[in-house]
Write a protein that holds these residues in place. Structure first.
Motif, PDB file in Angstrom:
ATOM      1  N   SER A  14       0.818  -1.211   0.000  1.00  0.00           N
ATOM      2  CA  SER A  14       0.000   0.000   0.000  1.00  0.00           C
ATOM      3  C   SER A  14       0.856   1.266   0.000  1.00  0.00           C
ATOM      4  CB  SER A  14      -0.927   0.001   1.221  1.00  0.00           C
ATOM      5  OG  SER A  14      -1.626   1.221   1.327  1.00  0.00           O
ATOM      6  N   ILE A  15       1.870   1.289   0.843  1.00  0.00           N
ATOM      7  CA  ILE A  15       2.736   2.466   0.931  1.00  0.00           C
ATOM      8  C   ILE A  15       3.504   2.666  -0.371  1.00  0.00           C
ATOM      9  CG2 ILE A  15       4.739   3.477   2.088  1.00  0.00           C
ATOM     10  CD1 ILE A  15       2.238   3.615   3.788  1.00  0.00           C
ATOM     11  N   GLN A  16       4.084   1.611  -0.883  1.00  0.00           N
ATOM     12  CA  GLN A  16       4.895   1.731  -2.094  1.00  0.00           C
ATOM     13  C   GLN A  16       4.067   2.185  -3.293  1.00  0.00           C
ATOM     14  OE1 GLN A  16       6.603  -2.221  -2.075  1.00  0.00           O
ATOM     15  NE2 GLN A  16       8.534  -1.478  -1.221  1.00  0.00           N
ATOM     16  N   GLN A  17       2.814   1.762  -3.365  1.00  0.00           N
ATOM     17  CA  GLN A  17       1.961   2.158  -4.483  1.00  0.00           C
ATOM     18  C   GLN A  17       1.528   3.619  -4.397  1.00  0.00           C
ATOM     19  OE1 GLN A  17      -1.231  -0.738  -4.379  1.00  0.00           O
ATOM     20  NE2 GLN A  17      -0.103  -2.199  -5.654  1.00  0.00           N
ATOM     21  N   SER A  18       1.469   4.166  -3.187  1.00  0.00           N
ATOM     22  CA  SER A  18       0.961   5.527  -3.022  1.00  0.00           C
ATOM     23  C   SER A  18       2.048   6.596  -3.036  1.00  0.00           C
ATOM     24  CB  SER A  18       0.177   5.640  -1.708  1.00  0.00           C
ATOM     25  OG  SER A  18       1.054   5.511  -0.595  1.00  0.00           O
ATOM     26  N   LEU A  19       3.298   6.216  -2.783  1.00  0.00           N
ATOM     27  CA  LEU A  19       4.337   7.216  -2.546  1.00  0.00           C
ATOM     28  C   LEU A  19       4.638   8.111  -3.750  1.00  0.00           C
ATOM     29  CD1 LEU A  19       6.947   5.383  -0.294  1.00  0.00           C
ATOM     30  CD2 LEU A  19       5.583   7.392   0.290  1.00  0.00           C
ATOM     31  N   SER A  20       4.412   7.638  -4.932  1.00  0.00           N
ATOM     32  CA  SER A  20       4.703   8.446  -6.115  1.00  0.00           C
ATOM     33  C   SER A  20       3.522   9.320  -6.525  1.00  0.00           C
ATOM     34  CB  SER A  20       5.094   7.536  -7.285  1.00  0.00           C
ATOM     35  OG  SER A  20       4.036   6.646  -7.595  1.00  0.00           O
ATOM     36  N   THR A  21       2.447   9.297  -5.741  1.00  0.00           N
ATOM     37  CA  THR A  21       1.240  10.067  -6.064  1.00  0.00           C
ATOM     38  C   THR A  21       0.973  11.114  -4.997  1.00  0.00           C
ATOM     39  OG1 THR A  21      -0.363   8.704  -4.836  1.00  0.00           O
ATOM     40  CG2 THR A  21       0.331   7.899  -7.010  1.00  0.00           C
ATOM     41  N   LYS A  22      -0.026  11.948  -5.265  1.00  0.00           N
ATOM     42  CA  LYS A  22      -0.430  12.959  -4.281  1.00  0.00           C
ATOM     43  C   LYS A  22      -1.108  12.331  -3.069  1.00  0.00           C
ATOM     44  CE  LYS A  22       1.021  16.707  -6.268  1.00  0.00           C
ATOM     45  NZ  LYS A  22       2.107  17.498  -5.637  1.00  0.00           N
ATOM     46  N   LYS A  23      -1.462  11.053  -3.186  1.00  0.00           N
ATOM     47  CA  LYS A  23      -2.048  10.333  -2.057  1.00  0.00           C
ATOM     48  C   LYS A  23      -0.970   9.756  -1.137  1.00  0.00           C
ATOM     49  CE  LYS A  23      -6.352   9.062  -4.412  1.00  0.00           C
ATOM     50  NZ  LYS A  23      -7.246   7.952  -4.843  1.00  0.00           N
ATOM     51  N   ALA A  24       0.264  10.091  -1.391  1.00  0.00           N
ATOM     52  CA  ALA A  24       1.360   9.635  -0.535  1.00  0.00           C
ATOM     53  C   ALA A  24       1.099  10.073   0.904  1.00  0.00           C
ATOM     54  CB  ALA A  24       2.681  10.215  -1.018  1.00  0.00           C
ATOM     55  N   PRO A  25       1.378   9.212   1.885  1.00  0.00           N
ATOM     56  CA  PRO A  25       1.162   9.605   3.286  1.00  0.00           C
ATOM     57  C   PRO A  25       2.110  10.715   3.704  1.00  0.00           C
ATOM     58  CG  PRO A  25       2.344   7.531   3.157  1.00  0.00           C
ATOM     59  CD  PRO A  25       1.934   7.853   1.762  1.00  0.00           C
ATOM     60  N   GLU A  43      16.359   6.303  -3.363  1.00  0.00           N
ATOM     61  CA  GLU A  43      16.827   6.190  -4.750  1.00  0.00           C
ATOM     62  C   GLU A  43      15.754   6.631  -5.746  1.00  0.00           C
ATOM     63  OE1 GLU A  43      18.087   2.205  -5.324  1.00  0.00           O
ATOM     64  OE2 GLU A  43      19.802   2.364  -3.957  1.00  0.00           O
ATOM     65  N   ASN A  44      14.494   6.418  -5.379  1.00  0.00           N
ATOM     66  CA  ASN A  44      13.386   6.795  -6.257  1.00  0.00           C
ATOM     67  C   ASN A  44      12.810   8.171  -5.928  1.00  0.00           C
ATOM     68  OD1 ASN A  44      12.751   4.363  -8.085  1.00  0.00           O
ATOM     69  ND2 ASN A  44      13.017   3.424  -6.078  1.00  0.00           N
ATOM     70  N   ASP A  45      13.526   8.929  -5.084  1.00  0.00           N
ATOM     71  CA  ASP A  45      13.165  10.317  -4.758  1.00  0.00           C
ATOM     72  C   ASP A  45      11.748  10.417  -4.176  1.00  0.00           C
ATOM     73  OD1 ASP A  45      13.780  13.013  -4.530  1.00  0.00           O
ATOM     74  OD2 ASP A  45      12.931  13.520  -6.490  1.00  0.00           O
ATOM     75  N   LEU A  46      11.448   9.547  -3.224  1.00  0.00           N
ATOM     76  CA  LEU A  46      10.101   9.498  -2.654  1.00  0.00           C
ATOM     77  C   LEU A  46      10.030  10.029  -1.224  1.00  0.00           C
ATOM     78  CD1 LEU A  46       9.106   5.939  -3.937  1.00  0.00           C
ATOM     79  CD2 LEU A  46       8.380   8.148  -4.881  1.00  0.00           C
ATOM     80  N   LEU A  47      11.175  10.394  -0.636  1.00  0.00           N
ATOM     81  CA  LEU A  47      11.208  10.838   0.749  1.00  0.00           C
ATOM     82  C   LEU A  47      11.666  12.285   0.875  1.00  0.00           C
ATOM     83  CD1 LEU A  47      12.794   7.757   2.572  1.00  0.00           C
ATOM     84  CD2 LEU A  47      10.382   8.226   2.102  1.00  0.00           C
ATOM     85  N   GLU A  48      11.105  12.959   1.847  1.00  0.00           N
ATOM     86  CA  GLU A  48      11.492  14.339   2.142  1.00  0.00           C
ATOM     87  C   GLU A  48      12.810  14.341   2.925  1.00  0.00           C
ATOM     88  OE1 GLU A  48      10.687  18.528   1.911  1.00  0.00           O
ATOM     89  OE2 GLU A  48       9.865  16.761   0.887  1.00  0.00           O
ATOM     90  N   ASP A  49      13.700  15.227   2.566  1.00  0.00           N
ATOM     91  CA  ASP A  49      14.973  15.412   3.261  1.00  0.00           C
ATOM     92  C   ASP A  49      14.708  16.126   4.587  1.00  0.00           C
ATOM     93  OD1 ASP A  49      17.490  16.088   4.147  1.00  0.00           O
ATOM     94  OD2 ASP A  49      18.048  17.241   2.371  1.00  0.00           O
TER      95      ASP A  49
END
Length: 416
Positions: free
Chosen positions: A78-89, A105-111
């Motif tokens: 669930s988390i991996q599918q949502s992280l690249s969208t605006k529905k990311a938690p 590596e996929n640029d999905l996390l905030e620094d």
């Protein structure tokens, strides 16, 4: 008349539709805007944080809501599918190591590097913990809580044989010998994934710098220094210091089948609730001493990181929540319920938690290292756990060599 009735019906329908939209959780209502969800696979966290949530709201102006998905696979998917969208938690708990690396590596996390510098460290989060959340020089996570590992021991058994907490590693070996001589199994070895625990603990005792080289890939599993650690473990196994593989390590410890186990402080609430143990009276804990008196003993820790979804529309609110999460009052309320905390300044009621937390934060006298399980790729972790059980079943230098060679061969395939 029919036309007028039609107009009225349309108007009523429109009002109903608008009303439903306002209540539908779309994120547009003022109520929804003040609620920040934290997705987690840890079902007990909402209870751990129950005393902290009102204080977070008071300090941040936001409600923090825990949304648990206890099923590991379902949660991860669930988390991996949502992280690249605006529905990311905005906020979610995860794991350190390769699973966190993949998200970066996929640029999905905030620094969160500046957040650490400006808020977390100033509020008392141990700066050393940031190392386990750092990738390519940037910090991408914050601790949900920090769990420390040490040697639990049964105080009644120790008292019966006039044993005390060891000051040196030789003292520890004498404890094991005394227990064996009196027909008591010294150490419960655990089951399933726990085979790595004592190799890790012994390396921390023998050579903490080697542990860093090993986990960073600078020292191979077949390095002679690494082999020496496993030879020490196999020797202890052969002498009978450890139990057979168990189905319930905690139960065997609680019922006096074994005198010691190496495990984490999150067991404390279960010991109290399930077995009536009083910390500091029935059970206690010590950090395994260094084999060289000139070196510092090592405290190993586990950290469940809270991450911020970079694509989340609510990420700024999530960051604001985290600034409040490490406030002294918030962490004290969390510690009062859970016995754990992310900052060193709280007053831990449990004497075992208090002692080992103080040791972990005493960098002059103790090393602090992230545990083995989070340090390698999952393929290596899973293979090594199986190979270590082979050593436990056949504690010989031949089996040590064979197992470490097998693990290193897989390591070489994955990192040619």
């Amino acid at each position: 008349m029919k036309f007028k009735k039609l107009i009225v019906l349309l108007a009523v329908s429109m009002i109903a539709i608008l009303g439903l939209a306002a209540c539908g959780g779309t994120g547009t209502s003022s109520k929804a805007q003040n609620v920040v969800e934290i997705q987690t696979d840890k079902s007990g966290e909402s209870n751990n944080a129950k005393g902290a949530l009102p204080i977070i709201k008071e300090k941040s102006g936001l409600d923090l809501k825990y949304v648990p998905t206890p099923d590991y696979s379902a949660y991860q998917t669930s988390i991996q599918q949502s992280l690249s969208t605006k529905k990311a938690p905005a906020l979610f708990t995860w794991w350190t190591g390769s699973q966190m690396d993949n998200l970066v590596e996929n640029d999905l996390l905030e620094d969160l590097t500046e957040e650490w510098e400006n808020y977390y460290i100033k509020n008392g989060v141990n700066e050393e913990i940031a190392k386990s959340l750092t990738i390519d020089g940037k910090i991408y996570g914050a601790p949900l809580n920090i769990i420390y590992n040490g040697v639990f021991y049964n105080k009644e058994i120790f008292a019966k044989y006039n044993l005390e907490e060891p000051d040196t590693f030789d003292d520890f070996i004498k404890i094991c010998d005394t227990l064996l001589d009196n027909g008591v199994t010294p150490i419960g070895i655990g089951n399933t994934w726990q085979s790595f625990v004592w190799p890790m603990a012994l390396m921390g005792s023998m050579d903490a710098d080697l542990y860093d080289e090993w986990t960073e890939g600078k020292a191979k599993f077949t390095d002679e220094r690494v082999k020496a650690v496993f030879y020490k473990w196999s020797d202890m196994l052969a002498k009978g210091y450890f139990s057979e593989q168990q189905q319930d390590q905690v139960k065997d410890f609680a019922t006096g089948e074994v005198a010691m186990i190496y495990n984490a402080t999150n067991l404390l609430s279960g010991f109290a609730e399930d077995y009536g143990f009083v910390s500091g009276e029935d059970i206690d804990m010590f950090t395994l001493p260094s084999m060289d008196d000139g070196n510092k003993p090592t405290v190993f820790y586990e950290v469940a990181p809270i991450l911020v979804g970079k694509n989340s529309k609510d990420k700024e609110q999530g960051i604001k929540i985290l600034r409040s999460y490490y406030d002294q009052d918030v962490q004290q309320a969390y510690a009062d319920v859970s016995g754990m905390a992310s900052v060193s300044s709280v007053n831990l009621k449990d004497p075992i938690s208090k002692q080992i937390t103080e040791e972990a934060n005493d960098t002059e006298n103790f090393n602090l290292k992230l545990r083995y399980y989070e340090q390698f790729l999952p393929e290596i972790i899973n293979l090594s756990i199986d190979e270590y059980w082979k050593i436990a079943a056949d504690p010989s230098e031949k089996q040590v060599d064979s197992s470490l060679e097998a693990i290193q061969a897989e390591q070489d395939k994955l990192n040619p």
